[in-house]
Scaffold this motif. Structure first.
Motif, PDB file in Angstrom:
ATOM      1  N   ALA A  71       0.815  -1.219   0.000  1.00  0.00           N
ATOM      2  CA  ALA A  71       0.000   0.000   0.000  1.00  0.00           C
ATOM      3  C   ALA A  71       0.851   1.272   0.000  1.00  0.00           C
ATOM      4  CB  ALA A  71      -0.964  -0.002   1.178  1.00  0.00           C
ATOM      5  N   PRO A  72       1.891   1.392   0.831  1.00  0.00           N
ATOM      6  CA  PRO A  72       2.709   2.616   0.784  1.00  0.00           C
ATOM      7  C   PRO A  72       3.374   2.832  -0.567  1.00  0.00           C
ATOM      8  CG  PRO A  72       3.120   1.394   2.814  1.00  0.00           C
ATOM      9  CD  PRO A  72       2.316   0.496   1.931  1.00  0.00           C
ATOM     10  N   THR A  73       3.841   1.737  -1.189  1.00  0.00           N
ATOM     11  CA  THR A  73       4.460   1.855  -2.514  1.00  0.00           C
ATOM     12  C   THR A  73       3.433   2.296  -3.548  1.00  0.00           C
ATOM     13  OG1 THR A  73       6.061   0.133  -1.973  1.00  0.00           O
ATOM     14  CG2 THR A  73       5.718   0.604  -4.302  1.00  0.00           C
ATOM     15  N   ALA A  74       2.225   1.732  -3.457  1.00  0.00           N
ATOM     16  CA  ALA A  74       1.167   2.110  -4.396  1.00  0.00           C
ATOM     17  C   ALA A  74       0.815   3.590  -4.252  1.00  0.00           C
ATOM     18  CB  ALA A  74      -0.070   1.238  -4.166  1.00  0.00           C
ATOM     19  N   LYS A  75       0.763   4.083  -3.005  1.00  0.00           N
ATOM     20  CA  LYS A  75       0.461   5.502  -2.780  1.00  0.00           C
ATOM     21  C   LYS A  75       1.569   6.391  -3.334  1.00  0.00           C
ATOM     22  CE  LYS A  75      -2.478   4.943   1.315  1.00  0.00           C
ATOM     23  NZ  LYS A  75      -2.611   5.230   2.758  1.00  0.00           N
ATOM     24  N   LYS A  76       2.817   5.987  -3.119  1.00  0.00           N
ATOM     25  CA  LYS A  76       3.945   6.757  -3.639  1.00  0.00           C
ATOM     26  C   LYS A  76       3.911   6.780  -5.161  1.00  0.00           C
ATOM     27  CE  LYS A  76       9.011   6.986  -3.560  1.00  0.00           C
ATOM     28  NZ  LYS A  76      10.256   6.360  -3.033  1.00  0.00           N
ATOM     29  N   THR A  77       3.625   5.618  -5.762  1.00  0.00           N
ATOM     30  CA  THR A  77       3.530   5.542  -7.221  1.00  0.00           C
ATOM     31  C   THR A  77       2.434   6.450  -7.740  1.00  0.00           C
ATOM     32  OG1 THR A  77       4.318   3.250  -7.187  1.00  0.00           O
ATOM     33  CG2 THR A  77       3.182   3.976  -9.179  1.00  0.00           C
ATOM     34  N   ASP A  78       1.296   6.469  -7.037  1.00  0.00           N
ATOM     35  CA  ASP A  78       0.190   7.322  -7.471  1.00  0.00           C
ATOM     36  C   ASP A  78       0.571   8.796  -7.386  1.00  0.00           C
ATOM     37  OD1 ASP A  78      -2.750   7.517  -8.237  1.00  0.00           O
ATOM     38  OD2 ASP A  78      -2.696   8.755  -6.428  1.00  0.00           O
ATOM     39  N   ARG A  79       1.315   9.182  -6.348  1.00  0.00           N
ATOM     40  CA  ARG A  79       1.748  10.583  -6.239  1.00  0.00           C
ATOM     41  C   ARG A  79       2.672  10.963  -7.396  1.00  0.00           C
ATOM     42  NH1 ARG A  79       2.209   9.298  -0.634  1.00  0.00           N
ATOM     43  NH2 ARG A  79       4.479   9.082  -0.840  1.00  0.00           N
ATOM     44  N   ILE A  80       3.561  10.045  -7.761  1.00  0.00           N
ATOM     45  CA  ILE A  80       4.464  10.306  -8.882  1.00  0.00           C
ATOM     46  C   ILE A  80       3.668  10.449 -10.178  1.00  0.00           C
ATOM     47  CG2 ILE A  80       6.296   9.301 -10.304  1.00  0.00           C
ATOM     48  CD1 ILE A  80       7.349   7.982  -7.698  1.00  0.00           C
ATOM     49  N   LEU A  81       2.705   9.542 -10.373  1.00  0.00           N
ATOM     50  CA  LEU A  81       1.891   9.598 -11.584  1.00  0.00           C
ATOM     51  C   LEU A  81       1.023  10.857 -11.613  1.00  0.00           C
ATOM     52  CD1 LEU A  81       0.831   5.856 -11.843  1.00  0.00           C
ATOM     53  CD2 LEU A  81       2.300   7.097 -13.445  1.00  0.00           C
ATOM     54  N   ALA A  82       0.540  11.288 -10.442  1.00  0.00           N
ATOM     55  CA  ALA A  82      -0.256  12.517 -10.388  1.00  0.00           C
ATOM     56  C   ALA A  82       0.590  13.715 -10.809  1.00  0.00           C
ATOM     57  CB  ALA A  82      -0.809  12.719  -8.983  1.00  0.00           C
ATOM     58  N   ALA A  83       1.847  13.739 -10.370  1.00  0.00           N
ATOM     59  CA  ALA A  83       2.741  14.824 -10.781  1.00  0.00           C
ATOM     60  C   ALA A  83       3.006  14.769 -12.277  1.00  0.00           C
ATOM     61  CB  ALA A  83       4.049  14.734  -9.998  1.00  0.00           C
ATOM     62  N   GLN A  84       3.229  13.555 -12.791  1.00  0.00           N
ATOM     63  CA  GLN A  84       3.454  13.414 -14.230  1.00  0.00           C
ATOM     64  C   GLN A  84       2.206  13.812 -15.014  1.00  0.00           C
ATOM     65  OE1 GLN A  84       4.719   9.358 -14.751  1.00  0.00           O
ATOM     66  NE2 GLN A  84       6.824   9.799 -14.175  1.00  0.00           N
ATOM     67  N   GLN A  85       1.041  13.506 -14.467  1.00  0.00           N
ATOM     68  CA  GLN A  85      -0.208  13.877 -15.140  1.00  0.00           C
ATOM     69  C   GLN A  85      -0.306  15.389 -15.297  1.00  0.00           C
ATOM     70  OE1 GLN A  85      -3.632  12.216 -13.179  1.00  0.00           O
ATOM     71  NE2 GLN A  85      -5.086  13.076 -14.626  1.00  0.00           N
ATOM     72  N   ALA A  86       0.085  16.108 -14.254  1.00  0.00           N
ATOM     73  CA  ALA A  86       0.080  17.570 -14.343  1.00  0.00           C
ATOM     74  C   ALA A  86       1.127  18.067 -15.335  1.00  0.00           C
ATOM     75  CB  ALA A  86       0.332  18.169 -12.965  1.00  0.00           C
ATOM     76  N   LEU A  87       2.308  17.460 -15.308  1.00  0.00           N
ATOM     77  CA  LEU A  87       3.387  17.882 -16.209  1.00  0.00           C
ATOM     78  C   LEU A  87       3.094  17.532 -17.669  1.00  0.00           C
ATOM     79  CD1 LEU A  87       6.463  16.806 -14.045  1.00  0.00           C
ATOM     80  CD2 LEU A  87       5.618  19.140 -14.408  1.00  0.00           C
ATOM     81  N   SER A  88       2.231  16.532 -17.874  1.00  0.00           N
ATOM     82  CA  SER A  88       1.972  16.075 -19.245  1.00  0.00           C
ATOM     83  C   SER A  88       1.248  17.113 -20.088  1.00  0.00           C
ATOM     84  CB  SER A  88       1.161  14.773 -19.223  1.00  0.00           C
ATOM     85  OG  SER A  88      -0.148  15.001 -18.713  1.00  0.00           O
ATOM     86  N   ARG A  89       0.768  18.183 -19.446  1.00  0.00           N
ATOM     87  CA  ARG A  89       0.160  19.266 -20.221  1.00  0.00           C
ATOM     88  C   ARG A  89       1.214  20.053 -20.996  1.00  0.00           C
ATOM     89  NH1 ARG A  89      -2.870  18.621 -15.627  1.00  0.00           N
ATOM     90  NH2 ARG A  89      -5.120  18.405 -15.971  1.00  0.00           N
ATOM     91  N   CYS A  90       2.477  19.757 -20.720  1.00  0.00           N
ATOM     92  CA  CYS A  90       3.592  20.380 -21.447  1.00  0.00           C
ATOM     93  C   CYS A  90       4.314  19.292 -22.248  1.00  0.00           C
ATOM     94  CB  CYS A  90       4.557  21.041 -20.467  1.00  0.00           C
ATOM     95  SG  CYS A  90       6.001  21.780 -21.258  1.00  0.00           S
ATOM     96  N   PRO A  91       3.922  19.066 -23.510  1.00  0.00           N
ATOM     97  CA  PRO A  91       4.488  17.965 -24.303  1.00  0.00           C
ATOM     98  C   PRO A  91       6.018  17.934 -24.362  1.00  0.00           C
ATOM     99  CG  PRO A  91       2.553  18.837 -25.395  1.00  0.00           C
ATOM    100  CD  PRO A  91       2.836  19.753 -24.238  1.00  0.00           C
ATOM    101  N   PRO A  92       6.711  19.066 -24.518  1.00  0.00           N
ATOM    102  CA  PRO A  92       8.185  18.974 -24.540  1.00  0.00           C
ATOM    103  C   PRO A  92       8.755  18.394 -23.247  1.00  0.00           C
ATOM    104  CG  PRO A  92       7.448  21.083 -25.408  1.00  0.00           C
ATOM    105  CD  PRO A  92       6.246  20.439 -24.805  1.00  0.00           C
TER     106      PRO A  92
END
Length: 276
Positions: free
Chosen positions: A134-155
């Motif tokens: 569970a802690p690893t899954a939560k950490k992974t989700d936080r990383i993916l959430a950050a990437q999701q926000a950054l993905s609005r910048c294609p470069p």
């Protein structure tokens, strides 16, 4: 971007996009790991054109497929795979699953009784690494959430996903950037990681019945830095699963994305089952 003809099919209430190629009496249906769609198999599919009819598809919520009404569980994904195979593949079927796709194909195999399974660096739910995941899954989700926000910048996403650009053909990578490394694509990946987290206990409590066919497990010999500490444990439990079901186990000199780094090895494993 790649320009490969595909079709759409309503499966369990969701429009699923898939691509077919090759010919032959045997069918090979590919199931991607979390965060990936049909393009994961772009280096493998051409190697099988002379021996099998292949199907690569996008799960609900990924790529060109429609979104399901509710977030999908692993069993939901397996039900989609079953329905897709029953509709499209009337002959001998080989299921090929990568990572999370191994969970999906093993559950689907209970219903489909395929002629063979190729599991590529599959998720070994029995490994002690998942005892308190569970802690690893939560950490992974936080990383993916950050990437999701950054993905609005294609470069920026191109910079962050440069390793995929080095592993895949340029047109495949361009399609991944347009479909998988986007806000919608990363949202789907977060749902898939949550599905894996929920499935661990379920698979331990109710493991899929052992396949009644040939099984080949291909295990990556190295991993990204953040995965390296669990690599030996994961490989050991992949080996144990192969032994448990009377299957074959082999190493791939690759990281986790074996279909990109060792496509010939994946195709060779599929060919052995096709011609068995």
């Amino acid at each position: 971007m790649r320009n490969v003809p595909g079709r759409r099919l309503m499966v369990n209430g969701t429009e699923i996009y898939f691509e077919e190629s090759g010919a032959g009496d045997a069918w090979v249906v590919f199931e991607s790991g979390a965060g990936a769609g049909r393009t994961l198999w772009d280096r493998v599919v051409p190697l099988l054109a002379d021996v099998a009819h292949t199907v690569a598809y996008d799960r609900a919520g990924r790529g060109r497929s429609g979104s399901a009404a509710e977030p999908q569980t692993i069993d939901d994904m397996a039900a989609t795979l079953v329905a897709l195979v029953e509709t499209l593949a009337p002959g001998r079927v080989i299921l090929v699953g990568h990572s999370m796709g191994g969970l999906i194909t093993r559950r689907a195999a209970e219903t489909l009784s395929p002629a063979g399974l190729v599991l590529i660096d599959p998720t070994p739910e029995a490994a002690p690494s998942y005892d308190d995941w569970a802690p690893t899954a939560k950490k992974t989700d936080r990383i993916l959430a950050a990437q999701q926000a950054l993905s609005r910048c294609p470069p920026l996403m191109r910079l962050l996903t440069g390793s995929y650009g080095r592993k895949f053909p340029a047109d495949s990578y361009a399609t991944m950037l347009a479909e998988d490394f986007t806000p919608a694509g990363l949202a789907a990946t977060r749902h898939e990681i949550a599905a894996v987290s929920a499935a661990i206990a379920e698979f331990r409590h109710r493991p899929p019945q052992p396949p009644k066919s040939g099984v080949i497990v291909i295990s990556a010999t190295h991993a990204a830095r953040y995965q390296a500490r669990n690599l030996d444990i994961m490989r050991e439990y992949q080996r144990r699963y192969a032994e448990q079901v009377g299957g074959q186990y082999e190493d791939a000199v690759s990281d986790h994305i074996i279909p990109a780094e060792q496509p010939e090895q994946v195709a060779a494993a599929v060919r052995r089952l096709v011609t068995a």
